[in-house]
Design an enzyme around this catalytic site. Structure first.
Site, mmCIF file in Angstrom:
data_model
loop_
_atom_site.group_PDB
_atom_site.id
_atom_site.type_symbol
_atom_site.label_atom_id
_atom_site.label_comp_id
_atom_site.label_asym_id
_atom_site.label_seq_id
_atom_site.Cartn_x
_atom_site.Cartn_y
_atom_site.Cartn_z
ATOM 1 N N ASP A 78 0.948 -1.257 0.014
ATOM 2 C CA ASP A 78 -0.067 0.071 -0.035
ATOM 3 C C ASP A 78 0.634 1.277 0.008
ATOM 4 O OD1 ASP A 78 0.916 -0.825 2.596
ATOM 5 O OD2 ASP A 78 -0.622 0.669 3.590
ATOM 6 N N ASP A 115 7.483 4.700 -1.218
ATOM 7 C CA ASP A 115 7.256 4.170 -0.126
ATOM 8 C C ASP A 115 6.115 3.239 -0.307
ATOM 9 O OD1 ASP A 115 7.083 3.488 2.467
ATOM 10 O OD2 ASP A 115 6.239 5.442 3.375
ATOM 11 N N GLU A 145 0.136 -1.503 5.512
ATOM 12 C CA GLU A 145 1.288 -1.154 6.235
ATOM 13 C C GLU A 145 1.073 0.221 6.926
ATOM 14 O OE1 GLU A 145 5.052 0.815 7.603
ATOM 15 O OE2 GLU A 145 3.759 1.067 5.917
ATOM 16 N N GLU A 146 0.592 1.168 6.026
ATOM 17 C CA GLU A 146 0.662 2.697 6.483
ATOM 18 C C GLU A 146 -0.434 3.019 7.389
ATOM 19 O OE1 GLU A 146 2.830 4.411 5.313
ATOM 20 O OE2 GLU A 146 3.832 3.974 3.644
ATOM 21 N N ASP A 169 12.255 -1.220 3.221
ATOM 22 C CA ASP A 169 11.100 -0.109 3.353
ATOM 23 C C ASP A 169 11.946 1.185 4.071
ATOM 24 O OD1 ASP A 169 8.814 1.461 3.518
ATOM 25 O OD2 ASP A 169 8.089 0.669 5.108
ATOM 26 N N HIS A 458 5.174 10.556 2.529
ATOM 27 C CA HIS A 458 3.980 10.663 2.924
ATOM 28 C C HIS A 458 3.346 12.293 2.621
ATOM 29 C CE1 HIS A 458 4.034 7.398 6.276
ATOM 30 N NE2 HIS A 458 4.510 7.166 5.111
#
Length: 483
Positions: A78, A115, A145-146, A169, A458
């Site tokens: 994701d 990412d 994961e996020e 990551d 992000h």
């Protein structure tokens, strides 16, 4: 194909380009799961999918490497979905629009998804490159994961067989990570009523925008301004002098991102309008001076609005604004065990008016020390509980305690020195990785994490440094050949 497929190593960039064309928001990974399954079928690679959607692919050792220990390459599917407010983009359906910008690869007005798309791409490239020498190999791709580490939490039984796990990551070439922070979310819910807007009020909308934002773990020590805190300061100030009435507050989106934008709609008695405008101009100038060295693009804008019908009830307005101003935010403590590492932090991530007359405030706490994580969570809960909010917490996730004596770490460091003639940095990261959860299920795993250089993760400023991708790839191949 986009222009990035001309970059080297082409096999990695081609996989990354393919991944960017598949929508993959957190909790909506269906299309990328299908992509991975089709990839495995196309290349005759053994694969397994568990109930939550994690996918593992397995490839036998190359000739002469059959007796080597099995290595797991791990990444998550994701991506964080953030865009600039002036960009039209549908993360559920649109491919990411990548471009080369000098020494970097970026997306056009959105997060890039490097990412952890570049980690996925490297793992897929290893699986199909006939020139790569390796022992028994597994590639694990996890979901969500996020926004919850759901894939790691619910990893199916028997998914992994390897002795060593390489997490792909990380975001700083030349650095090898051997530990990470644990985390927990704190969610405060205010229940409100709306009241008829008072007469003889002038209404305004204030927007805070163009902040740098970034990752709420890795960037928390960089002094980034929090948009929710900033607009709360404005309302707090107005409540003292102008009988200000709040009608709406919206800021931030993701629990693991420092919020970049927020806006409020409010009113002041028309008799105070000119005095308020003077005070606002002083307030805006003060903020620009305060932020000028750390937020060069900071914007705060004021626009007069038509009269609104309703405003927030007085009690909830007081409780919300005072708690937003008072709740801790940012770095709480630095590590004494690893100088330079943030030990404990908290991020005031989002403020949203939601259905059912609820205002939901989401925050996230992180620490590499479990007791300190609990304490900062208690700090945040205490502020919101005193303000009368209902407070709940996520399940949280554990940190990953460093193991400096790891054989995998020793081999990774030696491989880096052999390739590049210099010592890599060995450190822990304040961001959360899935590694701590893997250790709970497979306590004998040895793990390291490394990757190419990413910045602005992000946020729509996310970018991947082109020159670091070949080094990332070379280190991965050298480690697989050596371990």
């Amino acid at each position: 194909m986009s222009e990035i497929t001309s970059l080297e190593p082409r096999i990695v960039w081609e996989q990354f380009d393919a991944i960017t064309r598949v929508p993959r928001p957190s909790k909506k990974e269906g299309r990328i799961i299908d992509f991975l399954v089709e990839f495995a079928k196309k290349h005759n690679i053994e694969y397994k999918k568990d109930a939550i959607g994690n996918v593992v692919m397995r490839k036998p050792a190359t000739p002469g490497f059959e007796q080597r220990p099995a290595v797991i390459l791990q990444s998550h599917m994701d991506m964080v979905c953030e865009k600039n407010s002036d960009v039209e983009f549908d993360f559920d359906n649109d491919p990411v629009r990548t471009r080369i910008d000098g020494e970097w690869v970026r997306a056009e007005g959105t997060t890039l998804g490097a990412d952890c798309g570049i980690g996925m791409a490297a793992a897929l490239a290893v699986l199909i490159d006939p020139a790569v020498e390796h022992g028994p190999l597994e590639a694990l791709f996890t979901v969500d994961e996020e926004t919850g580490l759901t894939g790691a939490f619910e990893l199916g039984e028997g998914m992994l067989r390897g002795k060593y796990l390489v997490n792909l990551d990380s975001e700083d070439e030349g650095e090898i990570f051997i530990g990470c922070a644990g985390g927990i979310d704190t969610i405060a819910t205010f229940h409100y009523t709306m009241e008829p807007a008072p007469r003889n009020y002038s209404f305004f909308r204030v927007d805070v925008s163009d902040l740098l934002g970034g990752h709420s773990g890795d960037d928390i020590d960089k002094g980034r301004v929090n948009s929710n805190k900033t607009v709360a300061r404005l309302i707090w100030d107005g409540m003292q002098s102008f009988e200000m009435k709040l009608s709406y507050f919206s800021g931030g989106n993701l629990r693991n991102a420092i919020p970049r934008e927020a806006y409020v709609i409010f009113g002041v008695p028309t008799r105070f309008k000119e005095e308020f405008l003077k005070r606002y101009r002083l307030f805006a100038a003060d903020l620009e001076a305060e932020f000028r060295f750390r937020e060069p693009n900071f914007k705060i804008t004021l626009n007069e609005m038509p009269e609104v019908d309703e405003v927030l009830d007085v009690k909830t307005q007081f409780a919300l604004i005072y708690s937003l101003v008072g709740v801790p935010n940012g770095v709480i403590a630095m590590s004494f065990a690893m100088p330079g590492l943030v030990e404990t932090s908290t991020n005031l991530a989002s403020v949203k008016f939601e259905e059912g007359n609820r205002i939901v405030v989401t925050s996230s706490q992180r620490s590499s020390v479990e007791s300190a994580k609990t304490y900062v969570m208690q700090m945040v809960e205490s502020v919101f509980a005193l303000a009368g909010a209902d407070v709940a917490h996520s399940d949280g996730y554990p940190g990953w305690a460093p193991d400096p004596a790891s054989k995998l770490l020793e081999t990774t460091v030696e491989s880096y020195k052999r390739l590049f003639g210099m010592e890599p940095k060995v450190r822990a990261i304040h961001a959360g990785l899935e590694c701590g959860l893997f250790l709970e299920k497979y306590p004998d795993l040895e793990m390291v994490s490394f990757g190419p250089t990413l910045r602005g993760v992000h946020s729509p400023d996310e970018r991947l440094e082109i020159a670091t991708v070949p080094k990332f790839w070379d280190l991965l191949l050298e480690l697989l050949k050596t371990i």
